[in-house]
Design a protein around this motif. Structure first.
Motif, mmCIF file in Angstrom:
data_model
loop_
_atom_site.group_PDB
_atom_site.id
_atom_site.type_symbol
_atom_site.label_atom_id
_atom_site.label_comp_id
_atom_site.label_asym_id
_atom_site.label_seq_id
_atom_site.Cartn_x
_atom_site.Cartn_y
_atom_site.Cartn_z
ATOM 1 N N GLU A 95 0.795 -1.060 -0.111
ATOM 2 C CA GLU A 95 -0.109 0.078 0.069
ATOM 3 C C GLU A 95 1.032 1.425 -0.090
ATOM 4 O O GLU A 95 0.690 2.214 -0.755
ATOM 5 C CB GLU A 95 -1.019 0.089 1.355
ATOM 6 N N MET A 96 1.775 1.187 0.881
ATOM 7 C CA MET A 96 2.647 2.351 0.800
ATOM 8 C C MET A 96 3.388 2.755 -0.560
ATOM 9 O O MET A 96 3.671 3.759 -1.179
ATOM 10 C CB MET A 96 4.004 2.185 1.875
ATOM 11 N N LEU A 97 3.883 1.521 -1.188
ATOM 12 C CA LEU A 97 4.604 1.413 -2.730
ATOM 13 C C LEU A 97 3.607 2.259 -3.473
ATOM 14 O O LEU A 97 3.859 2.926 -4.730
ATOM 15 C CB LEU A 97 4.946 0.240 -3.002
ATOM 16 N N GLN A 98 2.264 1.809 -3.211
ATOM 17 C CA GLN A 98 1.199 2.376 -4.357
ATOM 18 C C GLN A 98 1.170 3.819 -4.111
ATOM 19 O O GLN A 98 1.121 4.587 -5.085
ATOM 20 C CB GLN A 98 -0.035 1.635 -4.101
ATOM 21 N N LYS A 99 1.236 4.291 -2.851
ATOM 22 C CA LYS A 99 0.856 5.645 -2.482
ATOM 23 C C LYS A 99 2.182 6.423 -3.033
ATOM 24 O O LYS A 99 1.875 7.702 -3.545
ATOM 25 C CB LYS A 99 0.975 5.827 -0.941
ATOM 26 N N LEU A 100 3.156 6.049 -3.158
ATOM 27 C CA LEU A 100 4.468 6.518 -3.559
ATOM 28 C C LEU A 100 4.652 6.715 -5.228
ATOM 29 O O LEU A 100 5.638 7.097 -5.698
ATOM 30 C CB LEU A 100 5.781 5.978 -2.844
ATOM 31 N N GLY A 101 3.599 5.855 -5.782
ATOM 32 C CA GLY A 101 3.525 5.756 -7.304
ATOM 33 C C GLY A 101 4.202 4.482 -7.787
ATOM 34 O O GLY A 101 4.506 4.381 -8.938
ATOM 35 N N GLN A 102 4.500 3.404 -7.025
ATOM 36 C CA GLN A 102 5.381 2.194 -7.404
ATOM 37 C C GLN A 102 4.348 1.273 -7.661
ATOM 38 O O GLN A 102 3.744 0.590 -6.656
ATOM 39 C CB GLN A 102 6.122 1.807 -6.558
#
Length: 309
Positions: free
Chosen positions: A76-83
């Motif tokens: 979820e954090m990776l998605q938030k960062l655009g990954q």
């Protein structure tokens, strides 16, 4: 010793039943790695992990991928960062994949790392990738060429398939011990896996198909198709795209050179005579495995057919 040849769903479901019938110490599993890929720099081996997690008793057996009860904070954090990640990887599952990646960057082979992961998770069965060499499944469609995960996860298999290639398989060798395992096994089982993209990459490795052919009489395969419908996954789309009849008979024609016994669903008796005519011994049973009791029941029927003591 009993050897299971496995992809990522049908084989592990059957394996879950088998390990309640016989000891893990008696089991070897040879696993498809044609769907391996890199996700956020990690070496992901989806089918290997599903088999290992099943044997370790931690598989998420609703999705048949990942670890039961895992959290997804990292994803979820990776998605938030655009990954973006093509596969949703849980936090504990990510640690296993990170371990594999770090060890392979330090020149460990996939076989060696798999053995280490099994030991760390308390798995006693011998789990072997089909090869330590890279083999990549590529799906050729009317929309263009794509990886298996682009085809299945992104497109939902809703594209017309025209061919399937296993890149680099001509240069790949069987993983250490694979051929010996097949030759020395008392019985070999092919679960109800996709014959095109779960079994196909394994058969594309030089020497493995020949080993199966010479051990044909001790091999039993479970049909991944009931009537004209696949039990799960994109089996039907792939078989149709490759010009195979989507039926137990169509699967039997693919398997006829290396399978001696073929287990069909009990309602598919109409296919029996034609399958027997091409040289396979037919066994009619309830092959559906919606829950653990059914998986356990099917595994016991298979062991009886194989006269596995």
């Amino acid at each position: 010793m009993l050897t299971l040849i496995s992809g990522g769903t049908g084989g592990p479901k059957l394996l879950q039943g088998l390990i309640e019938s016989i000891s893990q110490d008696e089991i070897s599993v040879i696993v498809n790695t044609g769907e391996d890929l890199k996700v956020s720099g990690l070496h992901v081996s989806p089918d290997l992990d599903t088999v290992v997690y099943t044997l370790a008793g931690i598989i998420d057996d609703e999705k048949w991928y990942g670890i039961k009860g895992d959290s997804f904070s990292g994803h979820e954090m990776l998605q938030k960062l655009g990954q973006d990640e093509i596969l949703k990887i849980g936090d504990t599952d990510r640690a296993v994949k990170l371990y594999r990646t770090l060890r392979m960057e330090n020149e460990a082979t996939l076989s060696q790392v798999t053995e280490e992961i099994c030991k760390g998770l308390g798995v006693r069965a011998k789990v072997k990738p089909m090869s330590d060499d890279r083999v990549e499944t590529r799906i050729i469609t009317e929309e263009g060429e794509m990886s298996f995960h682009e085809f299945w996860v992104v497109e939902g298999a809703e594209v017309n398939v025209t061919d399937v290639n296993f890149l680099m398989s001509d240069r790949a060798s069987p993983a250490p011990g694979v051929i010996e395992t097949l030759d020395e096994s008392d019985s070999i089982v092919i679960g109800p896996s996709n014959p095109i993209t779960s079994l196909g990459p394994i058969l594309s490795i030089k020497g493995i198909r020949k080993a199966l052919e010479r051990n044909r009489e001790k091999i039993l395969a479970v049909s991944p198709v009931v009537g004209d419908s696949p039990v799960s996954g994109p089996t039907g789309v792939l078989m149709d795209g490759m010009g195979h009849e989507v039926s137990p008979l169509g699967v039997a024609r693919i398997y006829k050179d290396f399978v001696g016994h073929f287990m069909l669903h009990e309602e598919d008796e109409k296919f029996s005579s034609e399958i027997e005519d091409i040289g396979l011994n037919v066994h009619l049973e309830d092959i559906l495995m919606p829950d653990l009791p059914k998986r356990r029941e099917l595994s016991r029927k298979i062991l009886r057919v194989l006269d596995y003591q």
